[in-house]
Design a protein around this motif. Sequence first.
Motif, PDB file in Angstrom:
ATOM      1  N   LEU A 231      17.515  14.873 -14.293  1.00 51.91           N
ATOM      2  CA  LEU A 231      16.953  13.529 -14.322  1.00 51.91           C
ATOM      3  C   LEU A 231      17.234  12.791 -13.018  1.00 51.91           C
ATOM      4  N   LEU A 232      18.442  12.964 -12.474  1.00 52.04           N
ATOM      5  CA  LEU A 232      18.786  12.339 -11.193  1.00 52.04           C
ATOM      6  C   LEU A 232      17.919  12.899 -10.069  1.00 52.04           C
ATOM      7  N   LEU A 233      17.607  14.184 -10.123  1.00 49.94           N
ATOM      8  CA  LEU A 233      16.718  14.769  -9.118  1.00 49.94           C
ATOM      9  C   LEU A 233      15.326  14.142  -9.179  1.00 49.94           C
ATOM     10  N   VAL A 234      14.836  13.911 -10.400  1.00 46.76           N
ATOM     11  CA  VAL A 234      13.526  13.269 -10.564  1.00 46.76           C
ATOM     12  C   VAL A 234      13.557  11.849 -10.002  1.00 46.76           C
ATOM     13  N   VAL A 235      14.601  11.101 -10.343  1.00 48.81           N
ATOM     14  CA  VAL A 235      14.728   9.733  -9.836  1.00 48.81           C
ATOM     15  C   VAL A 235      14.824   9.730  -8.317  1.00 48.81           C
ATOM     16  N   ASP A 236      15.603  10.656  -7.764  1.00 52.93           N
ATOM     17  CA  ASP A 236      15.765  10.730  -6.310  1.00 52.93           C
ATOM     18  C   ASP A 236      14.433  11.035  -5.625  1.00 52.93           C
ATOM     19  N   GLU A 237      13.654  11.945  -6.203  1.00 55.73           N
ATOM     20  CA  GLU A 237      12.347  12.288  -5.628  1.00 55.73           C
ATOM     21  C   GLU A 237      11.394  11.098  -5.676  1.00 55.73           C
ATOM     22  N   SER A 238      11.519  10.283  -6.741  1.00 59.32           N
ATOM     23  CA  SER A 238      10.622   9.124  -6.877  1.00 59.32           C
ATOM     24  C   SER A 238      10.924   8.028  -5.862  1.00 59.32           C
ATOM     25  N   LEU A 239      12.089   8.095  -5.220  1.00 54.03           N
ATOM     26  CA  LEU A 239      12.498   7.043  -4.287  1.00 54.03           C
ATOM     27  C   LEU A 239      12.030   7.298  -2.861  1.00 54.03           C
ATOM     28  N   LEU A 240      11.184   8.287  -2.664  1.00 50.65           N
ATOM     29  CA  LEU A 240      10.642   8.521  -1.333  1.00 50.65           C
ATOM     30  C   LEU A 240       9.850   7.302  -0.870  1.00 50.65           C
ATOM     31  N   PRO A 241       9.840   7.006   0.407  1.00 53.28           N
ATOM     32  CA  PRO A 241       9.166   5.803   0.908  1.00 53.28           C
ATOM     33  C   PRO A 241       7.697   5.727   0.488  1.00 53.28           C
ATOM     34  N   GLY A 242       7.330   4.598  -0.088  1.00 57.34           N
ATOM     35  CA  GLY A 242       5.948   4.353  -0.467  1.00 57.34           C
ATOM     36  C   GLY A 242       5.530   4.925  -1.799  1.00 57.34           C
ATOM     37  N   ALA A 243       6.392   5.701  -2.452  1.00 56.01           N
ATOM     38  CA  ALA A 243       5.993   6.360  -3.702  1.00 56.01           C
ATOM     39  C   ALA A 243       5.721   5.344  -4.807  1.00 56.01           C
ATOM     40  N   TRP A 244       6.660   4.420  -5.021  1.00 57.72           N
ATOM     41  CA  TRP A 244       6.503   3.460  -6.112  1.00 57.72           C
ATOM     42  C   TRP A 244       5.316   2.526  -5.875  1.00 57.72           C
ATOM     43  N   GLY A 245       5.194   2.034  -4.663  1.00 57.26           N
ATOM     44  CA  GLY A 245       4.085   1.132  -4.367  1.00 57.26           C
ATOM     45  C   GLY A 245       2.738   1.812  -4.520  1.00 57.26           C
ATOM     46  N   GLY A 246       2.659   3.057  -4.067  1.00 57.41           N
ATOM     47  CA  GLY A 246       1.396   3.771  -4.167  1.00 57.41           C
ATOM     48  C   GLY A 246       0.984   4.048  -5.599  1.00 57.41           C
ATOM     49  N   VAL A 247       1.963   4.391  -6.449  1.00 59.24           N
ATOM     50  CA  VAL A 247       1.647   4.710  -7.848  1.00 59.24           C
ATOM     51  C   VAL A 247       1.361   3.448  -8.653  1.00 59.24           C
ATOM     52  N   LEU A 248       2.275   2.475  -8.593  1.00 61.91           N
ATOM     53  CA  LEU A 248       2.117   1.261  -9.394  1.00 61.91           C
ATOM     54  C   LEU A 248       0.895   0.447  -8.989  1.00 61.91           C
ATOM     55  N   GLY A 249       0.473   0.595  -7.749  1.00 61.10           N
ATOM     56  CA  GLY A 249      -0.705  -0.136  -7.305  1.00 61.10           C
ATOM     57  C   GLY A 249      -2.013   0.582  -7.554  1.00 61.10           C
ATOM     58  N   SER A 250      -1.958   1.782  -8.088  1.00 66.08           N
ATOM     59  CA  SER A 250      -3.181   2.565  -8.300  1.00 66.08           C
ATOM     60  C   SER A 250      -3.821   2.240  -9.640  1.00 66.08           C
ATOM     61  N   GLU A 251      -5.126   2.298  -9.666  1.00 62.08           N
ATOM     62  CA  GLU A 251      -5.866   2.051 -10.905  1.00 62.08           C
ATOM     63  C   GLU A 251      -5.641   3.177 -11.909  1.00 62.08           C
ATOM     64  N   ALA A 252      -5.456   4.402 -11.405  1.00 57.74           N
ATOM     65  CA  ALA A 252      -5.231   5.541 -12.302  1.00 57.74           C
ATOM     66  C   ALA A 252      -3.967   5.344 -13.124  1.00 57.74           C
ATOM     67  N   PHE A 253      -2.901   4.842 -12.513  1.00 58.38           N
ATOM     68  CA  PHE A 253      -1.658   4.602 -13.241  1.00 58.38           C
ATOM     69  C   PHE A 253      -1.837   3.511 -14.280  1.00 58.38           C
ATOM     70  N   ARG A 254      -2.483   2.424 -13.902  1.00 59.10           N
ATOM     71  CA  ARG A 254      -2.685   1.318 -14.858  1.00 59.10           C
ATOM     72  C   ARG A 254      -3.529   1.775 -16.039  1.00 59.10           C
ATOM     73  N   ASP A 255      -4.577   2.524 -15.771  1.00 59.89           N
ATOM     74  CA  ASP A 255      -5.412   3.028 -16.869  1.00 59.89           C
ATOM     75  C   ASP A 255      -4.632   3.976 -17.771  1.00 59.89           C
ATOM     76  N   ALA A 256      -3.810   4.846 -17.165  1.00 60.90           N
ATOM     77  CA  ALA A 256      -3.013   5.785 -17.958  1.00 60.90           C
ATOM     78  C   ALA A 256      -1.982   5.050 -18.805  1.00 60.90           C
ATOM     79  N   LEU A 257      -1.379   4.008 -18.248  1.00 57.78           N
ATOM     80  CA  LEU A 257      -0.391   3.234 -19.004  1.00 57.78           C
ATOM     81  C   LEU A 257      -1.034   2.544 -20.204  1.00 57.78           C
ATOM     82  N   VAL A 258      -2.180   1.905 -19.982  1.00 56.98           N
ATOM     83  CA  VAL A 258      -2.883   1.230 -21.084  1.00 56.98           C
ATOM     84  C   VAL A 258      -3.313   2.244 -22.143  1.00 56.98           C
ATOM     85  N   THR A 259      -3.868   3.376 -21.704  1.00 54.08           N
ATOM     86  CA  THR A 259      -4.308   4.412 -22.650  1.00 54.08           C
ATOM     87  C   THR A 259      -3.140   4.956 -23.461  1.00 54.08           C
TER      88      THR A 259
END
Length: 267
Positions: free
Chosen positions: A25-53
């Motif tokens: 789990l720590l490896l997954v969290v560490d990989e998610s902390l790469l520069p720009g990863a969170w902003g790119g995912v959370l700002g995408s329409e695909a993520f928002r649609d998947a979350l709502v669905t």
Amino acid sequence: MWRVPAWVWAVPPVGVLAVVFLYPLLLVVDESLLPGAWGGVLGSEAFRDALVTTVWLAVGATVGCLVLGFLLALVIAFVPFPGARAVARFVDVFLSFPSFLITLALLFVYGTVGMANGLWTDATGAAEGPFRFLTTPWGVLLAEITYFTPFVMRPLLAAFSQLDTAQIEVASSLGARPARIVRRVILPEALPALAAGGSLVLVMCLNEFGIVLFTGAKGVTTLPMLVYSKAILESDYAAACVVAVVNVALSVGLYSLYRMVSRRVGA
């Protein structure tokens, strides 16, 4: 005589848990902390649609399982009919079935070349049958309700088996109708079991992958499907880890809410 401190016995299971669960789990969290990863995912329409669905499918399936599971458990527990015990035992066996097996069964019945469409074309001579909902969100919802309803029924049947039937007999002798008996006598006793079963179904639906995959609903993208798409199809492991962390956080949050609610209702 020298005694081993109690905390020593906790070291082996905690160590195994850390290696098997916490470290990946720590490896997954560490990989998610790469520069720009969170902003790119959370700002995408695909993520928002998947979350709502994901949320609406999980909530809809949970509500459907609660209603259907409560009604079926009522019939099995309080309506005498031949084979009631066999049906109750089948519920236990059903819990061991893999989710894709139920989805395949629905495909055989309601799929494009399934039994229902085959009967329709044989009877009307039409080239195609009318049943095409399995590849839509409603087909996923039907499959999840079909598969997860026994997870609500099992705790309900256990709760009903401990219910004092004298209360029901007294209420009936006083002229109470069945609907009022269910509302005033049975339902209050079933609330802890409903809370336990419903919260379990909600968390499991949030993380369900096999049903969405095997229905072939290409337009239905949930968070687990988005993780699969990002990691396997696009090789974007940082984005996949971001979605996975969000999914885990959502599941843990709902589990914490379940624990709080279960304490209040006495589960």
